[in-house]
Write an enzyme that holds these catalytic residues in place. Structure first.
Site, PDB file in Angstrom:
ATOM      1  N   SER A 184      -4.717   1.697   4.383  1.00 30.68           N
ATOM      2  CA  SER A 184      -4.457   0.450   5.093  1.00 30.68           C
ATOM      3  C   SER A 184      -5.657  -0.453   4.858  1.00 30.68           C
ATOM      4  O   SER A 184      -6.772  -0.104   5.254  1.00 30.68           O
ATOM      5  CB  SER A 184      -4.274   0.707   6.594  1.00 30.68           C
ATOM      6  OG  SER A 184      -4.282  -0.510   7.317  1.00 30.68           O
ATOM      7  N   GLU A 216      -4.360  -3.300  -3.103  1.00 32.59           N
ATOM      8  CA  GLU A 216      -3.195  -2.558  -3.585  1.00 32.59           C
ATOM      9  C   GLU A 216      -3.310  -2.242  -5.079  1.00 32.59           C
ATOM     10  O   GLU A 216      -2.976  -1.135  -5.510  1.00 32.59           O
ATOM     11  CB  GLU A 216      -1.925  -3.362  -3.286  1.00 32.59           C
ATOM     12  CG  GLU A 216      -1.688  -3.528  -1.801  1.00 32.59           C
ATOM     13  CD  GLU A 216      -1.357  -4.950  -1.366  1.00 32.59           C
ATOM     14  OE1 GLU A 216      -1.345  -5.184  -0.147  1.00 32.59           O
ATOM     15  OE2 GLU A 216      -1.117  -5.814  -2.232  1.00 32.59           O
ATOM     16  N   GLU A 270      -5.696  -1.477  10.575  1.00 26.83           N
ATOM     17  CA  GLU A 270      -5.061  -1.780  11.860  1.00 26.83           C
ATOM     18  C   GLU A 270      -3.550  -1.574  11.857  1.00 26.83           C
ATOM     19  O   GLU A 270      -2.894  -1.845  12.858  1.00 26.83           O
ATOM     20  CB  GLU A 270      -5.370  -3.225  12.277  1.00 26.83           C
ATOM     21  CG  GLU A 270      -6.841  -3.495  12.509  1.00 26.83           C
ATOM     22  CD  GLU A 270      -7.449  -2.681  13.645  1.00 26.83           C
ATOM     23  OE1 GLU A 270      -6.711  -2.203  14.543  1.00 26.83           O
ATOM     24  OE2 GLU A 270      -8.682  -2.486  13.628  1.00 26.83           O
ATOM     25  N   THR A 271      -2.995  -1.110  10.745  1.00 27.88           N
ATOM     26  CA  THR A 271      -1.549  -0.901  10.683  1.00 27.88           C
ATOM     27  C   THR A 271      -1.187   0.210  11.662  1.00 27.88           C
ATOM     28  O   THR A 271      -1.602   1.358  11.486  1.00 27.88           O
ATOM     29  CB  THR A 271      -1.111  -0.549   9.250  1.00 27.88           C
ATOM     30  OG1 THR A 271      -1.635  -1.534   8.356  1.00 27.88           O
ATOM     31  CG2 THR A 271       0.401  -0.490   9.144  1.00 27.88           C
ATOM     32  N   SER A 321      -6.447  -3.296   6.209  1.00 27.77           N
ATOM     33  CA  SER A 321      -7.019  -3.783   7.471  1.00 27.77           C
ATOM     34  C   SER A 321      -7.493  -2.654   8.371  1.00 27.77           C
ATOM     35  O   SER A 321      -8.335  -2.864   9.240  1.00 27.77           O
ATOM     36  CB  SER A 321      -5.977  -4.608   8.233  1.00 27.77           C
ATOM     37  OG  SER A 321      -4.915  -3.764   8.679  1.00 27.77           O
ATOM     38  N   SER A 354       0.848  -1.203   0.000  1.00 30.56           N
ATOM     39  CA  SER A 354       0.000   0.000   0.000  1.00 30.56           C
ATOM     40  C   SER A 354       0.877   1.244   0.000  1.00 30.56           C
ATOM     41  O   SER A 354       0.598   2.224  -0.706  1.00 30.56           O
ATOM     42  CB  SER A 354      -0.923   0.017   1.226  1.00 30.56           C
ATOM     43  OG  SER A 354      -1.840  -1.046   1.175  1.00 30.56           O
TER      44      SER A 354
END
Length: 179
Positions: free
Chosen positions: A82, A146, A86-87, A84, A43
């Site tokens: 991101s 991505e 959660e990065t 998720s 990403s």
């Protein structure tokens, strides 16, 4: 065979992104003097590609973490991605920029996430992540996410560059020459 599957997934994913989300991204980019980008992994690479194109069309664009990147200020724009949501470093950077008065564009695929608590995503791309599988893609991890980042970013740059006469020639002049 694999290429056709990926292209089909990209077409389906593109159909799920409302046009107003892309238009909003374009307006946010055009309305800010300085644009910063941040993401990690693949990403992050797509965000670096966006920063490169923005620079080539004559905008002030920076990649967070590079040694020549200035400090963010009130009124700047930070674009983060991101899958998720959660990065940790992406969430921390987004929160820090928001605290400093920067505007945010958040791109994610997660319905609920730490990043969403900072700001609801401006663009949602349905895909699998490193933490979750998805019916939208058979590709590993966040590959579809991505790939769609690059397509969304290139679509935004295309629209912005169309407004500038001779922009392809101008872009070529700003293309790296020490290679």
């Amino acid at each position: 065979m694999g290429t056709k599957v990926i292209i089909k997934e990209l077409e389906q994913s593109a159909d799920r992104i409302p046009e107003y989300q892309i238009s909003d991204l374009i307006q946010k980019i055009k309305s800010h003097k300085r644009i910063f980008v941040y993401g990690t992994g693949r990403s992050g690479l797509m965000l670096k590609a966006l920063a490169m194109r923005l620079m080539q069309i004559g905008l002030d664009a920076y990649v967070v973490g590079e040694t020549t990147t200035p400090s963010v200020e009130k009124g700047d724009l930070l674009i983060v991605a991101s899958a998720s949501g959660e990065t940790g470093s992406v969430c921390m950077t987004a929160q820090s920029a928001k605290n400093q008065g920067a505007d945010l564009v958040v791109i994610s695929s997660a319905a609920e996430s730490t990043l969403k608590k900072i700001q609801t995503p401006n663009i949602t791309i349905e895909s699998a992540t490193k933490f979750a599988v998805s019916d939208t893609s058979i590709q590993p991890l966040g590959s579809l996410f991505e790939q769609m980042l690059l397509i969304v970013f290139d679509a935004a740059v295309l629209e912005i560059s169309r407004e500038k006469p001779g922009s392809n020639d101008d872009m070529a002049k700003r293309h790296a020459s020490l290679e």
